[in-house]
Write a protein that holds these residues in place. Structure first.
Motif, PDB file in Angstrom:
ATOM      1  N   LEU A  82       0.834  -1.321  -0.185  1.00  0.00           N
ATOM      2  CA  LEU A  82      -0.210   0.006   0.164  1.00  0.00           C
ATOM      3  C   LEU A  82       1.193   1.521  -0.049  1.00  0.00           C
ATOM      4  N   ILE A  83       1.819   1.827   0.461  1.00  0.00           N
ATOM      5  CA  ILE A  83       2.671   2.880   0.886  1.00  0.00           C
ATOM      6  C   ILE A  83       3.491   2.400  -0.730  1.00  0.00           C
ATOM      7  N   ASN A  84       4.198   1.715  -1.102  1.00  0.00           N
ATOM      8  CA  ASN A  84       5.139   2.072  -2.437  1.00  0.00           C
ATOM      9  C   ASN A  84       3.500   2.003  -3.498  1.00  0.00           C
ATOM     10  N   TRP A  85       2.154   1.478  -3.165  1.00  0.00           N
ATOM     11  CA  TRP A  85       1.141   2.228  -3.722  1.00  0.00           C
ATOM     12  C   TRP A  85       0.936   3.448  -4.555  1.00  0.00           C
ATOM     13  N   ILE A  86       0.838   4.275  -2.685  1.00  0.00           N
ATOM     14  CA  ILE A  86       0.557   5.595  -2.835  1.00  0.00           C
ATOM     15  C   ILE A  86       1.402   6.551  -3.303  1.00  0.00           C
ATOM     16  N   GLU A  87       2.458   6.115  -3.000  1.00  0.00           N
ATOM     17  CA  GLU A  87       3.879   6.589  -3.825  1.00  0.00           C
ATOM     18  C   GLU A  87       3.318   7.342  -5.282  1.00  0.00           C
ATOM     19  N   VAL A  88       3.420   5.640  -5.872  1.00  0.00           N
ATOM     20  CA  VAL A  88       3.009   5.690  -7.116  1.00  0.00           C
ATOM     21  C   VAL A  88       1.659   7.056  -7.449  1.00  0.00           C
ATOM     22  N   SER A  89       1.430   6.633  -6.786  1.00  0.00           N
ATOM     23  CA  SER A  89      -0.338   6.935  -6.685  1.00  0.00           C
ATOM     24  C   SER A  89      -0.364   9.130  -6.552  1.00  0.00           C
ATOM     25  N   LEU A  90       0.505   9.560  -5.821  1.00  0.00           N
ATOM     26  CA  LEU A  90       0.606  10.761  -5.426  1.00  0.00           C
ATOM     27  C   LEU A  90       1.717  11.465  -6.992  1.00  0.00           C
ATOM     28  N   MET A  91       2.411  10.655  -7.361  1.00  0.00           N
ATOM     29  CA  MET A  91       2.919  10.759  -8.809  1.00  0.00           C
ATOM     30  C   MET A  91       1.733  10.630  -9.800  1.00  0.00           C
ATOM     31  N   GLY A  92       0.792  10.585  -9.546  1.00  0.00           N
ATOM     32  CA  GLY A  92      -0.209  10.567 -10.958  1.00  0.00           C
ATOM     33  C   GLY A  92      -0.146   9.247 -12.105  1.00  0.00           C
ATOM     34  N   ASP A  93       0.688   7.672 -11.510  1.00  0.00           N
ATOM     35  CA  ASP A  93       1.196   6.902 -12.315  1.00  0.00           C
ATOM     36  C   ASP A  93      -0.145   6.201 -11.546  1.00  0.00           C
ATOM     37  N   ALA A  94      -0.728   6.019 -11.223  1.00  0.00           N
ATOM     38  CA  ALA A  94      -1.222   4.522 -10.600  1.00  0.00           C
ATOM     39  C   ALA A  94      -2.721   4.412 -10.834  1.00  0.00           C
ATOM     40  N   GLU A  95      -3.387   3.651 -10.699  1.00  0.00           N
ATOM     41  CA  GLU A  95      -4.064   3.034 -11.271  1.00  0.00           C
ATOM     42  C   GLU A  95      -5.672   3.811 -11.268  1.00  0.00           C
ATOM     43  N   ILE A  96      -5.522   4.407  -9.856  1.00  0.00           N
ATOM     44  CA  ILE A  96      -6.670   5.084  -9.815  1.00  0.00           C
ATOM     45  C   ILE A  96      -5.476   6.504  -9.514  1.00  0.00           C
ATOM     46  N   VAL A  97      -6.677   7.897  -9.336  1.00  0.00           N
ATOM     47  CA  VAL A  97      -6.000   8.985  -9.107  1.00  0.00           C
ATOM     48  C   VAL A  97      -5.975   8.803  -7.549  1.00  0.00           C
ATOM     49  N   ALA A  98      -4.853  10.085  -7.105  1.00  0.00           N
ATOM     50  CA  ALA A  98      -5.039  10.212  -6.129  1.00  0.00           C
ATOM     51  C   ALA A  98      -5.801  11.192  -5.313  1.00  0.00           C
ATOM     52  N   ASP A  99      -6.479  10.890  -4.035  1.00  0.00           N
ATOM     53  CA  ASP A  99      -7.797  10.073  -3.279  1.00  0.00           C
ATOM     54  C   ASP A  99      -7.318  10.880  -2.503  1.00  0.00           C
ATOM     55  N   PRO A 100      -8.259  12.053  -1.147  1.00  0.00           N
ATOM     56  CA  PRO A 100      -8.046  13.089  -0.060  1.00  0.00           C
ATOM     57  C   PRO A 100      -8.143  12.441   0.963  1.00  0.00           C
ATOM     58  N   HIS A 101      -8.166  10.543   0.657  1.00  0.00           N
ATOM     59  CA  HIS A 101      -8.230  10.196   1.969  1.00  0.00           C
ATOM     60  C   HIS A 101      -6.307   9.252   1.835  1.00  0.00           C
ATOM     61  N   TRP A 102      -5.917   9.051   0.389  1.00  0.00           N
ATOM     62  CA  TRP A 102      -4.415   9.062   1.051  1.00  0.00           C
ATOM     63  C   TRP A 102      -3.354   9.950   0.910  1.00  0.00           C
ATOM     64  N   THR A 103      -3.854  11.239   0.429  1.00  0.00           N
ATOM     65  CA  THR A 103      -2.767  12.322  -0.200  1.00  0.00           C
ATOM     66  C   THR A 103      -2.313  13.011   1.526  1.00  0.00           C
ATOM     67  N   LEU A 104      -1.959  13.507   1.050  1.00  0.00           N
ATOM     68  CA  LEU A 104      -0.770  14.614   2.596  1.00  0.00           C
ATOM     69  C   LEU A 104      -1.777  15.455   2.804  1.00  0.00           C
ATOM     70  N   GLN A 105      -1.605  15.915   4.720  1.00  0.00           N
ATOM     71  CA  GLN A 105      -1.636  16.242   5.043  1.00  0.00           C
ATOM     72  C   GLN A 105      -1.471  17.657   4.511  1.00  0.00           C
ATOM     73  N   SER A 106      -0.241  17.876   4.380  1.00  0.00           N
ATOM     74  CA  SER A 106       0.364  18.916   4.610  1.00  0.00           C
ATOM     75  C   SER A 106      -0.989  19.555   3.110  1.00  0.00           C
ATOM     76  N   ASP A 107      -1.585  19.327   2.073  1.00  0.00           N
ATOM     77  CA  ASP A 107      -1.886  19.662   1.068  1.00  0.00           C
ATOM     78  C   ASP A 107      -2.685  20.319   2.120  1.00  0.00           C
ATOM     79  N   ARG A 108      -3.603  19.894   2.886  1.00  0.00           N
ATOM     80  CA  ARG A 108      -4.358  21.026   3.284  1.00  0.00           C
ATOM     81  C   ARG A 108      -4.081  22.514   3.483  1.00  0.00           C
TER      82      ARG A 108
END
Length: 210
Positions: A132-158
């Motif tokens: 999951l950690i490795n997948w979230i890293e890929v997701s936050l770079m925009g390269d995963a099967e699902i676009v980044a979701d607020p449930h796993w984006t960084l708190q600092s995004d707010r």
């Protein structure tokens, strides 16, 4: 696009109590507190309180400007230890019952990344967490099967919203106590029972603290 002012949920009865949601940081708990302030009773299905977002006020719609919010003593958000936030995502949305009502994160991890949805041992959960950690890293770079979701984006995004509105910062640990301290001056005859509801994740229901 939602304005920063309307990013803040608020009580309809006490609109000065304004809250910025950060997913997996106690938002279900806080919104249940706001619900009880407005309705004088618990939400009928507390863990589904998000289904009633349209019933909550929004600070901007209540006439609060950015400058007024910056001066408001009762405008806040809740932060969480990042490790605890990650584990909450994992145990709720990946291997827990919460995945039924969520984006197909679990399905993607099982089908494409060999996640074990039936993990029972510490070692199996540890391997799942690494996936999951490795997948979230890929997701936050925009390269995963699902676009980044607020449930796993960084708190600092707010952070831009927090800074622009000068929000008070509460930590999820002991949030029932700190939230009570924060809003008590704004609510005459505040009933302490509204802070006693807590989510029992393993049972998928809410119980009152003894």
């Amino acid at each position: 696009m939602i304005s920063p002012e309307n990013r803040l949920f608020c009580s309809n009865k006490y609109p000065e109590i304004q809250y910025l949601v950060i997913p997996k940081c106690g938002c279900t708990y806080v919104k249940n507190v706001l619900w009880q302030l407005d309705h004088g009773a618990p939400h009928p299905v507390p863990n589904r309180v998000h289904d009633n977002d349209e019933d909550f006020g929004r600070a901007g719609d209540k006439g609060f400007s950015r400058e007024q919010i910056r001066k408001n003593e009762y405008a806040f958000t809740v932060l969480r230890n990042p490790i605890e936030r990650f584990l909450s995502l994992y145990f709720d949305k990946v291997v827990g019952t919460g995945w039924h009502n969520f984006v197909n994160l679990r399905g993607v991890l099982v089908e494409y990344h060999r996640l074990n949805p039936e993990a029972r041992t510490a070692e199996a959960h540890r391997r799942n967490c690494e996936i999951l950690i490795n997948w979230i890293e890929v997701s936050l770079m925009g390269d995963a099967e699902i676009v980044a979701d607020p449930h796993w984006t960084l708190q600092s995004d707010r952070l831009p919203i927090m800074k622009s509105l000068d929000l008070k910062l509460l930590m999820l640990a002991d949030v029932d106590k700190t939230l009570k301290m924060l809003i008590e001056p704004a609510v005459p005859s505040l009933d302490p029972k509204i802070f006693a509801v807590e989510k029992m994740r393993r049972e998928g229901r809410y119980l009152e603290k003894s």
